[in-house]
Design a protein around this motif. Structure first.
Motif, PDB file in Angstrom:
ATOM      1  N   GLY B  53      16.654  14.277  12.933  1.00  0.00           N
ATOM      2  CA  GLY B  53      16.495  14.336  14.386  1.00  0.00           C
ATOM      3  C   GLY B  53      15.693  13.202  14.992  1.00  0.00           C
ATOM      4  O   GLY B  53      15.333  13.266  16.172  1.00  0.00           O
ATOM      5  N   LYS B  54      15.446  12.145  14.241  1.00  0.00           N
ATOM      6  CA  LYS B  54      14.654  11.024  14.780  1.00  0.00           C
ATOM      7  C   LYS B  54      15.397  10.319  15.899  1.00  0.00           C
ATOM      8  O   LYS B  54      14.870  10.126  17.001  1.00  0.00           O
ATOM      9  CB  LYS B  54      14.330  10.011  13.660  1.00  0.00           C
ATOM     10  CG  LYS B  54      13.639  10.603  12.466  1.00  0.00           C
ATOM     11  CD  LYS B  54      13.368   9.565  11.398  1.00  0.00           C
ATOM     12  CE  LYS B  54      14.624   8.950  10.800  1.00  0.00           C
ATOM     13  NZ  LYS B  54      15.413   9.856   9.951  1.00  0.00           N
ATOM     14  N   SER B  55      16.641   9.931  15.625  1.00  0.00           N
ATOM     15  CA  SER B  55      17.402   9.196  16.647  1.00  0.00           C
ATOM     16  C   SER B  55      17.671  10.073  17.856  1.00  0.00           C
ATOM     17  O   SER B  55      17.659   9.600  18.988  1.00  0.00           O
ATOM     18  CB  SER B  55      18.718   8.693  16.067  1.00  0.00           C
ATOM     19  OG  SER B  55      18.467   7.857  14.971  1.00  0.00           O
ATOM     20  N   THR B  56      17.915  11.362  17.611  1.00  0.00           N
ATOM     21  CA  THR B  56      18.147  12.287  18.729  1.00  0.00           C
ATOM     22  C   THR B  56      16.915  12.337  19.629  1.00  0.00           C
ATOM     23  O   THR B  56      17.022  12.263  20.860  1.00  0.00           O
ATOM     24  CB  THR B  56      18.463  13.684  18.173  1.00  0.00           C
ATOM     25  OG1 THR B  56      19.573  13.573  17.288  1.00  0.00           O
ATOM     26  CG2 THR B  56      18.790  14.649  19.279  1.00  0.00           C
ATOM     27  N   THR B  57      15.735  12.441  19.020  1.00  0.00           N
ATOM     28  CA  THR B  57      14.491  12.459  19.800  1.00  0.00           C
ATOM     29  C   THR B  57      14.378  11.195  20.643  1.00  0.00           C
ATOM     30  O   THR B  57      14.053  11.241  21.835  1.00  0.00           O
ATOM     31  CB  THR B  57      13.283  12.566  18.845  1.00  0.00           C
ATOM     32  OG1 THR B  57      13.482  13.681  17.999  1.00  0.00           O
ATOM     33  CG2 THR B  57      11.991  12.719  19.614  1.00  0.00           C
TER      34      THR B  57
HETATM   35  N1  LIG Z   1      26.496  13.655  19.346  1.00  0.00           N
HETATM   36  C1  LIG Z   1      26.262  14.521  18.355  1.00  0.00           C
HETATM   37  N2  LIG Z   1      27.053  15.606  18.209  1.00  0.00           N
HETATM   38  C2  LIG Z   1      26.823  16.492  17.218  1.00  0.00           C
HETATM   39  N3  LIG Z   1      25.821  16.393  16.334  1.00  0.00           N
HETATM   40  C3  LIG Z   1      25.001  15.351  16.430  1.00  0.00           C
HETATM   41  C4  LIG Z   1      25.177  14.344  17.432  1.00  0.00           C
HETATM   42  N4  LIG Z   1      24.207  13.417  17.278  1.00  0.00           N
HETATM   43  C5  LIG Z   1      23.468  13.810  16.232  1.00  0.00           C
HETATM   44  N5  LIG Z   1      23.933  14.970  15.708  1.00  0.00           N
HETATM   45  C6  LIG Z   1      23.356  15.725  14.581  1.00  0.00           C
HETATM   46  O1  LIG Z   1      21.979  15.883  14.828  1.00  0.00           O
HETATM   47  C7  LIG Z   1      21.250  15.766  13.609  1.00  0.00           C
HETATM   48  C8  LIG Z   1      20.150  14.746  13.789  1.00  0.00           C
HETATM   49  O2  LIG Z   1      20.725  13.465  13.889  1.00  0.00           O
HETATM   50  P1  LIG Z   1      19.872  12.150  14.092  1.00  0.00           P
HETATM   51  O3  LIG Z   1      20.826  11.042  14.322  1.00  0.00           O
HETATM   52  O4  LIG Z   1      18.855  12.405  15.125  1.00  0.00           O
HETATM   53  O5  LIG Z   1      19.181  11.988  12.671  1.00  0.00           O
HETATM   54  P2  LIG Z   1      18.180  10.848  12.163  1.00  0.00           P
HETATM   55  O6  LIG Z   1      16.888  11.507  11.866  1.00  0.00           O
HETATM   56  O7  LIG Z   1      18.153   9.723  13.119  1.00  0.00           O
HETATM   57  O8  LIG Z   1      18.877  10.418  10.808  1.00  0.00           O
HETATM   58  P3  LIG Z   1      19.037   8.960  10.123  1.00  0.00           P
HETATM   59  O9  LIG Z   1      17.817   8.714   9.326  1.00  0.00           O
HETATM   60  O10 LIG Z   1      20.221   9.144   9.227  1.00  0.00           O
HETATM   61  O11 LIG Z   1      19.273   7.966  11.198  1.00  0.00           O
HETATM   62  C9  LIG Z   1      22.253  15.424  12.536  1.00  0.00           C
HETATM   63  O12 LIG Z   1      22.563  16.604  11.825  1.00  0.00           O
HETATM   64  C10 LIG Z   1      23.461  14.947  13.289  1.00  0.00           C
HETATM   65  O13 LIG Z   1      24.638  15.271  12.600  1.00  0.00           O
END
Ligand SMILES: Nc1ncnc2c1ncn2[C@@H]1O[C@H](COP(=O)(O)OP(=O)(O)OP(=O)(O)O)[C@@H](O)[C@H]1O
Ligand SMILES: [Mg+2]
Lengths: 282, 291
Positions: B53-57
């Protein structure tokens, strides 16, 4: 994400920067190669009609064919360009970077529209000029060959031809706005393109439904057809080609009304696209 | 320094983000009840495994995504408002830019969008491209750039309007060790200028070197937050590095330490780290950015 009052006023400059960048992309991605195709088709067809020796009605053939080709290539270009210049921003995630800047989504989407509209403007201007050039040179040689077929001087109204070019441009603008609206909620490029072509067909053919059902059908059906007539723009109103090459001439009032019709649709559909895109998660 | 005593750059409260997965209403919870604040002027590391969830945040902070529950403020302005992004520079993960522009044109485009005044535009663009070491490739089309070069040009566009907060999502992914070290240097330079940096990375050694404070997410939940020194520092230990000692001298040293109540806990041969070796051997002028 929306228009909540913030400290940043709406900026025409930013909108124009986006539009300029969109136009640059069109040039560098060689979208104008369409023009080349069209030019070849036009010149070839003019050559082809000459074989039949129709006399002065040959001009009507060239003009009809030219405007037809312009509508066909122009519609294809409009949908392809809008999908390429707007939807691929979302697909390639370049929209992520730009929308993280202090820019209104409204500025972004109207900037994109203006960029596409400029591309279409160049397309329509060059095509119209090419067509006018072809017609003029052929008309000159026909006048020299059969002076008696041109009792009142030239048949082609070149001013009207220019007006037609402009109306086509506005029509493509409406189509670009429709494509933009579809792209604003669509998830794939293919869906955007297919849906836009579908809409194009509906907009071209809706007058048929209008004509058929207006007389026969029951009142509710008639009202429905009426309503659909307002929802979907009627592209048939832009088709004034007959008047151009038969010497009848265009009525300036009609041209203005049609232009206003197009601008109203562009404003409303563009507004819907902004509304739909504002809440889209990138 | 507690966050409430110093000014806060990013304030996240009770943030939850669900993504709808299908039409039957099944949802994926990407971030769950996250409360976090990033103090101004610090380098903050957001860590966690893939999909935590880092990029989502980060996208919520930038107003690119709408939170399902909770709120987020940047310099006190709610995210999503255009003015919350005025002082923010952002490098997306695995960035992709307009292929048909040259590096200079690309950075210039973003600078103009951000309202960099016209008379400073050219100097500023040149300056940031220099900083990220891309001067040699600035006139080439972005479409011809390698992965690491894309990260660098992305960094340049994030810095061009001189923002107070810089958000870098995996800035070192695909960048060579020399480039990574340069990015670390750049981050420390930004910190020295008083900027706030929020960075995610899977290179924990780098995070440890540049970050003041880190937070670790796991499956969308915050599991640990704190100052790096407090989390990993071993205050009750020290390491001495000396020339090679003979066994007799070592025994003597052990006795000397014992007589003062200290114990010699370990004798090891320090090894040069591979990244340091690499950096010392590869000449800086031949890295990806140059011709
Ligand atoms: N647009 C979207 N629709 C559905 N699910 C999503 C979407 N964007 C992200 N996710 C889900 O949300 C969760 C968190 O994703 P995120 O990209 O925030 O992870 P991250 O911590 O940045 O990972 P990484 O280290 O791989 O970049 C993941 O399970 C991903 O599949
Ligand atoms: Mg990520």
């Amino acid at each position: 994400m929306g228009m909540t009052t913030g400290g940043v006023p709406f900026s025409l400059t930013r909108l124009l920067i986006v539009a300029g960048n969109t136009f640059t992309e069109a040039v560098r991605q060689k979208l104008f190669n369409f023009l080349l195709l069209l030019a070849v088709a036009l010149v070839a067809s003019a050559q082809f009609f000459r074989e039949f020796n129709f006399g002065s009605s040959e001009l009507k053939f060239i003009s009809d064919f030219g405007l037809g080709a312009m509508v066909f290539f122009g519609s294809t270009l409009t949908i392809a360009a809008t999908a390429q210049l707007f939807f691929s921003e979302i697909e390639n995630r370049t929209a992520l970077t730009i929308l993280a800047k202090p820019i209104w989504r409204t500025e972004f989407i109207f900037g994109k529209f203006l960029g596409v509209f400029a591309v279409l403007g160049v397309f329509c201007a060059l095509t119209t000029l090419l067509l006018a050039g072809l017609l003029c040179s052929r008309e000159n040689s026909l006048m020299a060959l059969h002076p008696d077929a041109f009792p009142g001087g030239r048949i082609i109204h070149y001013g009207d031809l220019m007006a037609m070019g402009m109306l086509q441009w506005l029509k493509f603008g409406v189509l670009a706005a429709i494509t933009l609206l579809i792209a604003s909620f669509s998830n794939t490029n293919l869906y955007t393109v297919v849906m836009s072509f579908f809409m194009l067909v509906i907009c071209h053919l809706q007058y048929l439904a209008h004509d058929t059902y207006a007389q026969v059908a029951s009142l509710p059906l008639r009202l429905l057809v009426r309503l659909l007539g307002y929802v979907f723009p009627n592209f048939q109103v832009f088709n004034l080609a007959d008047q151009v090459a038969t010497g009848v001439g265009l009525d300036a009032g009609v041209v203005l009304r049609v232009a206003g019709y197009a601008l109203a649709y562009i404003a409303v559909i563009g507004g819907l696209a902004v509304y739909s895109f504002r809440n889209r998660e990138i | 320094m507690t966050p409430s005593a110093s000014p806060v750059a990013i304030e996240i409260r009770g943030l939850t983000k669900d993504f709808p997965l299908n039409l039957r209403g099944i949802k994926l919870r990407a971030v769950e009840n996250l409360t976090l604040s990033v103090p101004e002027g610090r380098v903050f590391g957001l860590l966690g495994p893939n999909g935590s969830g880092k990029s989502t945040t980060i996208k919520i902070i930038l107003g690119l995504l709408e939170p399902t529950v909770g709120e987020c403020r940047v310099f006190g302005v709610p995210s999503g408002r255009v003015d919350s992004r005025l002082n923010v520079g952002y490098l997306p993960e695995a960035p992709y830019f307009y292929r048909y522009l040259s590096g200079t044109e690309l950075v210039r485009f973003y600078a103009r969008i951000c309202g960099v005044p016209r008379k400073r535009l050219d100097d500023r663009v040149k300056e940031v491209i220099d900083w990220v070491g891309l001067s040699g490739a600035a006139q080439r089309r972005v479409g011809t750039y390698s992965k690491g070069m894309l990260q660098r040009i992305g960094l340049a566009q994030a810095l061009v309007h001189d923002p107070r907060l810089i958000i870098l999502d995996e800035p070192t992914a695909g960048v060579d060790p020399v480039g990574s070290a340069e990015i670390s240097e750049l981050i420390l330079k930004l910190k020295a200028q008083g900027k706030t940096v929020l960075i995610t990375s899977h290179l924990l050694a780098q995070i440890e070197d540049v970050c003041d404070r880190v937070a670790i997410l796991d499956r969308g939940k915050l599991i640990l937050e704190g100052d790096v020194n407090e989390l990993v520092g071993q205050r009750d230990r020290q390491a001495l590095i000396v020339d090679p000692l003979s066994p007799e001298h070592l025994d003597e040293l052990r006795g000397w330490l014992a007589s003062r109540g200290h114990a010699l806990n370990a004798v090891e041969q320090p090894r040069a780290r591979l990244d340091q070796l690499f950096i010392s051997r590869v000449s800086r002028s031949e890295k990806g950015g140059q011709k």
